[in-house]
Design a protein around this motif. Structure first.
Motif, PDB file in Angstrom:
ATOM      1  N   GLY A  45       0.825  -1.199   0.000  1.00 38.48           N
ATOM      2  CA  GLY A  45       0.000   0.000   0.000  1.00 38.48           C
ATOM      3  C   GLY A  45       0.856   1.244   0.000  1.00 38.48           C
ATOM      4  O   GLY A  45       2.064   1.202  -0.248  1.00 38.48           O
ATOM      5  N   GLY A  46       0.229   2.368   0.311  1.00 37.50           N
ATOM      6  CA  GLY A  46       0.972   3.620   0.361  1.00 37.50           C
ATOM      7  C   GLY A  46       0.049   4.818   0.335  1.00 37.50           C
ATOM      8  O   GLY A  46      -1.155   4.712   0.572  1.00 37.50           O
ATOM      9  N   TRP A  47       0.625   5.958   0.035  1.00 34.96           N
ATOM     10  CA  TRP A  47      -0.148   7.191  -0.066  1.00 34.96           C
ATOM     11  C   TRP A  47       0.638   8.224  -0.868  1.00 34.96           C
ATOM     12  O   TRP A  47       1.851   8.128  -1.052  1.00 34.96           O
ATOM     13  N   ILE A  48      -0.086   9.210  -1.354  1.00 30.21           N
ATOM     14  CA  ILE A  48       0.487  10.385  -2.008  1.00 30.21           C
ATOM     15  C   ILE A  48       0.048  11.605  -1.221  1.00 30.21           C
ATOM     16  O   ILE A  48      -1.137  11.757  -0.912  1.00 30.21           O
ATOM     17  N   ASN A  82       4.757   7.541  -0.853  1.00 30.82           N
ATOM     18  CA  ASN A  82       5.227   6.487   0.042  1.00 30.82           C
ATOM     19  C   ASN A  82       4.629   5.148  -0.348  1.00 30.82           C
ATOM     20  O   ASN A  82       3.412   5.012  -0.515  1.00 30.82           O
ATOM     21  N   LEU A  83       5.490   4.154  -0.478  1.00 35.78           N
ATOM     22  CA  LEU A  83       5.076   2.780  -0.745  1.00 35.78           C
ATOM     23  C   LEU A  83       5.546   1.903   0.407  1.00 35.78           C
ATOM     24  O   LEU A  83       6.625   2.136   0.963  1.00 35.78           O
ATOM     25  N   TYR A  84       4.734   0.916   0.763  1.00 32.43           N
ATOM     26  CA  TYR A  84       5.166   0.005   1.816  1.00 32.43           C
ATOM     27  C   TYR A  84       4.702  -1.409   1.523  1.00 32.43           C
ATOM     28  O   TYR A  84       3.735  -1.645   0.798  1.00 32.43           O
ATOM     29  N   LEU A  85       5.440  -2.339   2.094  1.00 34.37           N
ATOM     30  CA  LEU A  85       5.098  -3.757   2.068  1.00 34.37           C
ATOM     31  C   LEU A  85       5.111  -4.220   3.511  1.00 34.37           C
ATOM     32  O   LEU A  85       6.120  -4.060   4.206  1.00 34.37           O
ATOM     33  N   GLN A  86       3.999  -4.789   3.982  1.00 31.60           N
ATOM     34  CA  GLN A  86       3.873  -5.070   5.411  1.00 31.60           C
ATOM     35  C   GLN A  86       3.115  -6.363   5.668  1.00 31.60           C
ATOM     36  O   GLN A  86       2.138  -6.667   4.983  1.00 31.60           O
ATOM     37  N   ARG A  87       3.596  -7.081   6.664  1.00 29.70           N
ATOM     38  CA  ARG A  87       2.812  -8.157   7.243  1.00 29.70           C
ATOM     39  C   ARG A  87       2.607  -7.809   8.712  1.00 29.70           C
ATOM     40  O   ARG A  87       3.545  -7.800   9.507  1.00 29.70           O
ATOM     41  N   ASP A 430       7.955  37.618  12.618  1.00 35.16           N
ATOM     42  CA  ASP A 430       6.780  36.771  12.517  1.00 35.16           C
ATOM     43  C   ASP A 430       6.365  36.596  11.060  1.00 35.16           C
ATOM     44  O   ASP A 430       6.892  37.277  10.161  1.00 35.16           O
ATOM     45  N   GLN A 431       5.425  35.694  10.848  1.00 34.14           N
ATOM     46  CA  GLN A 431       4.883  35.479   9.512  1.00 34.14           C
ATOM     47  C   GLN A 431       3.534  34.780   9.635  1.00 34.14           C
ATOM     48  O   GLN A 431       3.224  34.142  10.658  1.00 34.14           O
ATOM     49  N   ILE A 432       2.748  34.874   8.573  1.00 32.21           N
ATOM     50  CA  ILE A 432       1.520  34.113   8.441  1.00 32.21           C
ATOM     51  C   ILE A 432       1.565  33.404   7.096  1.00 32.21           C
ATOM     52  O   ILE A 432       2.014  33.985   6.096  1.00 32.21           O
ATOM     53  N   ILE A 433       1.180  32.134   7.087  1.00 35.17           N
ATOM     54  CA  ILE A 433       1.194  31.361   5.854  1.00 35.17           C
ATOM     55  C   ILE A 433      -0.144  30.654   5.687  1.00 35.17           C
ATOM     56  O   ILE A 433      -0.832  30.330   6.653  1.00 35.17           O
ATOM     57  N   PHE A 434      -0.494  30.421   4.427  1.00 29.11           N
ATOM     58  CA  PHE A 434      -1.731  29.730   4.063  1.00 29.11           C
ATOM     59  C   PHE A 434      -1.337  28.501   3.216  1.00 29.11           C
ATOM     60  O   PHE A 434      -0.613  28.641   2.233  1.00 29.11           O
ATOM     61  N   SER A 435      -1.850  27.352   3.612  1.00 25.66           N
ATOM     62  CA  SER A 435      -1.456  26.147   2.880  1.00 25.66           C
ATOM     63  C   SER A 435      -2.667  25.287   2.568  1.00 25.66           C
ATOM     64  O   SER A 435      -3.699  25.351   3.246  1.00 25.66           O
ATOM     65  N   LEU A 436      -2.512  24.474   1.555  1.00 25.52           N
ATOM     66  CA  LEU A 436      -3.552  23.526   1.143  1.00 25.52           C
ATOM     67  C   LEU A 436      -2.850  22.296   0.617  1.00 25.52           C
ATOM     68  O   LEU A 436      -1.982  22.386  -0.249  1.00 25.52           O
ATOM     69  N   ASP A 437      -3.211  21.138   1.164  1.00 29.83           N
ATOM     70  CA  ASP A 437      -2.628  19.889   0.674  1.00 29.83           C
ATOM     71  C   ASP A 437      -3.695  18.823   0.617  1.00 29.83           C
ATOM     72  O   ASP A 437      -4.824  18.997   1.091  1.00 29.83           O
ATOM     73  N   ALA A 438      -3.330  17.700   0.015  1.00 28.22           N
ATOM     74  CA  ALA A 438      -4.262  16.564  -0.104  1.00 28.22           C
ATOM     75  C   ALA A 438      -3.483  15.274   0.098  1.00 28.22           C
ATOM     76  O   ALA A 438      -2.298  15.173  -0.242  1.00 28.22           O
ATOM     77  N   ILE A 439      -4.168  14.306   0.683  1.00 25.57           N
ATOM     78  CA  ILE A 439      -3.604  12.968   0.909  1.00 25.57           C
ATOM     79  C   ILE A 439      -4.498  11.952   0.222  1.00 25.57           C
ATOM     80  O   ILE A 439      -5.722  11.971   0.385  1.00 25.57           O
ATOM     81  N   ILE A 440      -3.890  11.061  -0.557  1.00 22.84           N
ATOM     82  CA  ILE A 440      -4.619   9.965  -1.196  1.00 22.84           C
ATOM     83  C   ILE A 440      -3.983   8.653  -0.764  1.00 22.84           C
ATOM     84  O   ILE A 440      -2.947   8.254  -1.298  1.00 22.84           O
ATOM     85  N   PRO A 441      -4.545   7.959   0.223  1.00 27.71           N
ATOM     86  CA  PRO A 441      -4.038   6.634   0.593  1.00 27.71           C
ATOM     87  C   PRO A 441      -4.490   5.598  -0.428  1.00 27.71           C
ATOM     88  O   PRO A 441      -5.549   5.720  -1.046  1.00 27.71           O
ATOM     89  N   PHE A 442      -3.682   4.544  -0.577  1.00 30.75           N
ATOM     90  CA  PHE A 442      -4.067   3.463  -1.490  1.00 30.75           C
ATOM     91  C   PHE A 442      -3.521   2.133  -0.984  1.00 30.75           C
ATOM     92  O   PHE A 442      -2.697   2.099  -0.078  1.00 30.75           O
TER      93      PHE A 442
END
Length: 442
Positions: A45-48, A82-87, A430-442
């Motif tokens: 499995g994994g995710w992006i 990220n890719l993984y192989l797991q038991r 100081d600073q202020i930041i704005f972010s946007l991300d996405a996660i797709i597990p598979f």
């Protein structure tokens, strides 16, 4: 399989027959291997994880000050492929079980996930060190930001002693603290200073977990491969430097409240017996079925660190709190507030990517080391974010998209120097930041 001659074919009959048999056998073998893995509980499995951060200050060096992981200003980042192989091993019962896991990560987060526990220069003497070859130099140094890491490679066993003992041996993510490296396991896109600068990301060694009863469990083991007190060690350097890792967890009868104390202690390296240690305290409480509160404290210590040409005992400590609320079935909101003190200017560097990519010649492929800011300071941050999982609402039928998680964040940071001025945010406090991300597990 029977081969038939086809007159119009330009491939010689014997070669064509061989290729057909070879391909057929390969497909059959692949199916057999996949079936064998599935039958034995092995899962791939994994995710992006990818996103972008808008910084209105438009920093000259392109970095969001000491903010790590989502550190690039005003540009897209593929943080983790990220890719993984797991038991997964059985964690109860009367039968012995064996498993393990291997992870492969490509992206801009790889540099922070590599086994960088042997720095280019000894922290006690300044001596040039050989950093090791586990995953530091696999590829991509010319890109400044992208790389490959092998953050986990371990075997795991369940031993039916008492209530059951789980043992993990190899290279694995640190069991200390609250936040962690894998993107799907965190609410926010950005990380707290407590995680980035206060505690280890990975260990190499052996660790065991034992459940005492329904309320109490303990964790303990040994760590090695590091010249920074057992933090972020690998398999091919500093294997003579052994340290300890331990913790205890309490969970209430109704499972709504938990308390966890973890820590590590080791000599700094094989050349120095000066101590390097830390501890974490994490308290969690489910206020209501939809409301989750987290309190996290970290305190670290290192002896005889060379700062400004003078050996010095250094400390760092901080506290942060998280509050999450499930607003809708597919929408959660959260807020995180933090204070982190780098009392001696040893743990927080701006930008940290440049320091992480430093080599024994004093140069870094990620930027100019002379522009790095590191000084004693108090760091404050407050982050507001959301987790939106829109698959049902948008009727996304494609299976990989059914676990899509979109995370908008707004974050404010401030640094106050201890007895002097420090301006790590594009020459500002100081600073202020704005972010946007996405996660797709598979």
């Amino acid at each position: 399989m029977k081969c038939m001659r086809k007159r119009s074919s330009r491939i010689p009959y014997g070669v064509g027959c061989f290729l057909l048999i070879f391909m057929s056998n390969s497909i059959v073998q692949a199916v057999d291997i996949a079936g064998w893995l599935k039958e034995n509980g092995v899962r791939a499995g994994g995710w992006i994880n990818a996103g972008a951060t808008y910084n209105p200050s438009n920093p000259v060096n392109g970095y969001n000050g000491p903010v790590t992981f989502a550190d690039r200003a005003n540009r897209f980042q593929l943080n983790q492929f990220n890719l993984y192989l797991q038991r997964t091993v059985v964690t109860e019962g009367k039968a012995f079980d064996l498993g393990g896991r291997v992870d492969f990560m490509f992206g801009t987060d790889a540099i922070y996930t590599q086994a960088f526990g042997v720095p280019p220069f000894d922290v006690n003497t300044g001596q040039v060190l050989n950093r090791g070859h586990w995953d530091l130099n696999i590829c991509c140094s010319s890109t400044r930001t992208y790389g490959i890491a092998l953050p986990q490679a371990y075997l795991e066993a369940y031993i039916p002693l008492g209530n059951g003992l789980n043992i993990k041996a190899g290279h694995f993510y640190s069991p200390t603290g609250y936040e962690t490296v894998p993107a799907p396991d965190n609410f926010f896109y950005t990380h707290a200073y407590t995680f980035n600068n206060g505690e280890p990301f990975t260990h190499t060694g052996v660790v065991g977990n034992y459940t005492i009863n329904g309320n109490w469990s303990v964790m303990g083991g040994v760590i090695t491969g590091s010249a920074t007190g057992g933090w972020d060690g690998g398999f091919d350097r500093e294997l003579g430097n052994w340290g300890g890792l331990g913790g205890i967890t309490w969970v209430s009868d109704d499972k709504r409240t938990s308390a966890n104390i973890t820590g590590s202690y080791s000599a700094t390296s094989t050349r120095s017996n000066r101590p390097w240690g830390m501890y974490n305290i994490v308290l969690q409480h489910r206020i209501t079925p939809k409301t989750h509160l987290v309190l996290h404290h970290v305190h670290g210590y290192a002896g005889g660190v060379l700062l400004g040409g003078v050996p010095k005992n250094v400390e760092w400590y901080g506290i942060n709190t998280h509050l999450y609320y499930d607003l809708l079935e597919d929408l959660s909101v959260g807020i995180r507030g933090e204070w982190f003190r780098d009392r001696d200017g040893f743990r927080v560097s701006s930008p940290f990517r440049v320091v992480a990519a430093l080599n024994h010649t004093g140069t870094s492929f990620a930027g100019d080391p002379s522009g790095v800011i590191a000084a004693p300071a108090d760091y404050y941050e407050i982050t507001f974010g959301m987790n939106w999982k829109p698959s049902k609402r948008l009727r996304l039928d494609w299976k990989p998209m059914q676990k899509l998680n979109i995370r908008p964040n707004i974050r404010y940071d401030r640094a106050d120097g201890i007895d002097h001025s420090i301006r790590p945010f594009n020459n500002k406090k100081d600073q202020i930041i704005f972010s946007l991300d996405a996660i797709i597990p598979f």
